[in-house]
Design a protein around this motif. Sequence first.
Motif, PDB file in Angstrom:
ATOM      1  N   UNK A 300       0.792  -1.253  -0.063  1.00  0.00           N
ATOM      2  CA  UNK A 300       0.111  -0.119  -0.064  1.00  0.00           C
ATOM      3  C   UNK A 300       0.998   1.273  -0.098  1.00  0.00           C
ATOM      4  N   UNK A 301       2.373   1.235   0.200  1.00  0.00           N
ATOM      5  CA  UNK A 301       3.020   2.418   0.103  1.00  0.00           C
ATOM      6  C   UNK A 301       3.934   2.588  -1.239  1.00  0.00           C
ATOM      7  N   UNK A 302       3.666   1.736  -2.159  1.00  0.00           N
ATOM      8  CA  UNK A 302       4.606   1.972  -3.456  1.00  0.00           C
ATOM      9  C   UNK A 302       3.508   1.250  -4.676  1.00  0.00           C
ATOM     10  N   UNK A 303       4.046   1.977  -5.724  1.00  0.00           N
ATOM     11  CA  UNK A 303       3.333   1.593  -6.962  1.00  0.00           C
ATOM     12  C   UNK A 303       3.714   0.117  -7.516  1.00  0.00           C
ATOM     13  N   UNK A 327       1.285  -9.165 -10.517  1.00  0.00           N
ATOM     14  CA  UNK A 327      -0.007  -8.968 -10.155  1.00  0.00           C
ATOM     15  C   UNK A 327      -0.421  -7.585  -9.508  1.00  0.00           C
ATOM     16  N   UNK A 328      -1.156  -6.962 -10.474  1.00  0.00           N
ATOM     17  CA  UNK A 328      -1.258  -5.548  -9.917  1.00  0.00           C
ATOM     18  C   UNK A 328      -2.542  -5.469  -8.968  1.00  0.00           C
ATOM     19  N   UNK A 329      -3.394  -6.494  -8.735  1.00  0.00           N
ATOM     20  CA  UNK A 329      -4.240  -6.505  -7.918  1.00  0.00           C
ATOM     21  C   UNK A 329      -3.954  -6.769  -6.519  1.00  0.00           C
ATOM     22  N   UNK A 330      -2.670  -7.019  -6.293  1.00  0.00           N
ATOM     23  CA  UNK A 330      -2.202  -6.936  -4.856  1.00  0.00           C
ATOM     24  C   UNK A 330      -1.627  -5.982  -4.257  1.00  0.00           C
ATOM     25  N   UNK A 331      -1.685  -4.660  -5.306  1.00  0.00           N
ATOM     26  CA  UNK A 331      -1.099  -3.249  -5.077  1.00  0.00           C
ATOM     27  C   UNK A 331      -2.300  -2.353  -4.998  1.00  0.00           C
ATOM     28  N   UNK A 332      -2.180  -1.510  -3.868  1.00  0.00           N
ATOM     29  CA  UNK A 332      -3.300  -0.086  -3.888  1.00  0.00           C
ATOM     30  C   UNK A 332      -2.769   0.675  -4.968  1.00  0.00           C
ATOM     31  N   UNK A 333      -1.773   0.660  -5.379  1.00  0.00           N
ATOM     32  CA  UNK A 333      -1.170   1.935  -6.364  1.00  0.00           C
ATOM     33  C   UNK A 333      -0.708   1.214  -7.743  1.00  0.00           C
ATOM     34  N   UNK A 334      -1.164   1.780  -8.870  1.00  0.00           N
ATOM     35  CA  UNK A 334      -0.426   1.162 -10.131  1.00  0.00           C
ATOM     36  C   UNK A 334       0.906   1.976 -10.449  1.00  0.00           C
ATOM     37  N   UNK A 335       0.962   3.159 -10.256  1.00  0.00           N
ATOM     38  CA  UNK A 335       2.300   3.820 -10.361  1.00  0.00           C
ATOM     39  C   UNK A 335       2.576   4.603  -9.257  1.00  0.00           C
ATOM     40  N   UNK A 336       3.110   5.952  -8.982  1.00  0.00           N
ATOM     41  CA  UNK A 336       3.635   6.585  -7.787  1.00  0.00           C
ATOM     42  C   UNK A 336       2.668   7.424  -7.627  1.00  0.00           C
ATOM     43  N   UNK A 337       1.635   7.541  -8.349  1.00  0.00           N
ATOM     44  CA  UNK A 337       0.353   8.638  -8.258  1.00  0.00           C
ATOM     45  C   UNK A 337      -1.007   8.137  -8.462  1.00  0.00           C
TER      46      UNK A 337
END
Length: 360
Positions: A300-303, A327-337
């Motif tokens: 949750x703290x990086x893309x 697997x992008x579904x494990x990340x809150x962010x896709x890129x840094x923004x």
Amino acid sequence: MFLIYSYAEDALILSIFVLLFYGGCTVAVAKNATFPALLVFGDSIVDTGTNNYIPTIIKCDFEPYGRDFQGGKPTGRFSNGKVPSDIAGEIYGIKELLPPYLDPYLQLEDLLTGVSFASGGARYDPLTAKVVSVLSLTDQLQLFMEYKEKIKLALGEEQIAAFISKAVFFICVGSADIVNTYYATMLRSFEYDIDSYTNLTVSYGAQFFQELYRLGARRVLVLGVPMLGCIPIQRTLGGGARRVCADKQNHAALLFNSKLSSQIASIKNNLPEFKIVYFDTYYPFLYILQNAEKLGFEVANRGCCGAGNIEVSILCTRLHDLETCKDASKFVFWDSYHPTEKTYRILTNMVLNEHPQELL
């Protein structure tokens, strides 16, 4: 700088003729009779490809953007998949994907069910739209006026006002005013403190909403800004060695939202028939961050793209494939923004279900 873009007018007029002549003089609109169309204004959060068609470096029409979109191709959406414009169209039962108005291949039925005028990099403050050569809110309004003229050919003079009054207008902008214009580039910080700058941006917002009203909009939802200090790039720039959330940006977001909400309430009091609704995103986004693991996220703290700390737009490319998450579904962010589609879907559903009857 505003550039004029036009469709293949002959094709559009022909499609209108065919629809009217062979369709018994009826016009096909969305099945959802309450909200026949969704019209979106704002920034990169809701840009579905506008910046593909203008000369700006604020683009994402390249891999790995769109990796999880239909067909796995980059479309100009600043995410791995769908963005809130598309998801709002689903929620309101209007359409699955919301195309950018500047797409030269749009058909009449695309126009009649809604488009996005949003441009990545846009702000309430018109100053920096010119600096980065994107479409300001004023430019987007000019495109909307052009849009009205196009659909008037199909609906007729008597029906256009009713159609526009029933459409949902979705406004998402303001984040870049704070994190980019004020803090990152400091283009305004020498002449304004954050209190006076948020007053300025909200005043620009009020002018924009009132212009929408003048142009016929009656159902408008306006998103506030999320916890800006907790997006990865702000953690990197302002969160110290541990990359904690940047307090200044979060405070500014709360200050801006409070003033925006109050301004919208004032507009509603003065224009009772104007169904303009403020939707908070700060606390729903806080809920996602605080419950990331429960919601199925691992980071949750990086893309997802590259190292995920500063990569965004042209800094997030295929060159980062070895670093980019699988697997992008494990990340809150896709890129840094920008969030992933999964985050956008959770957030948009939370926000739009907050006031389900207020636009009716």
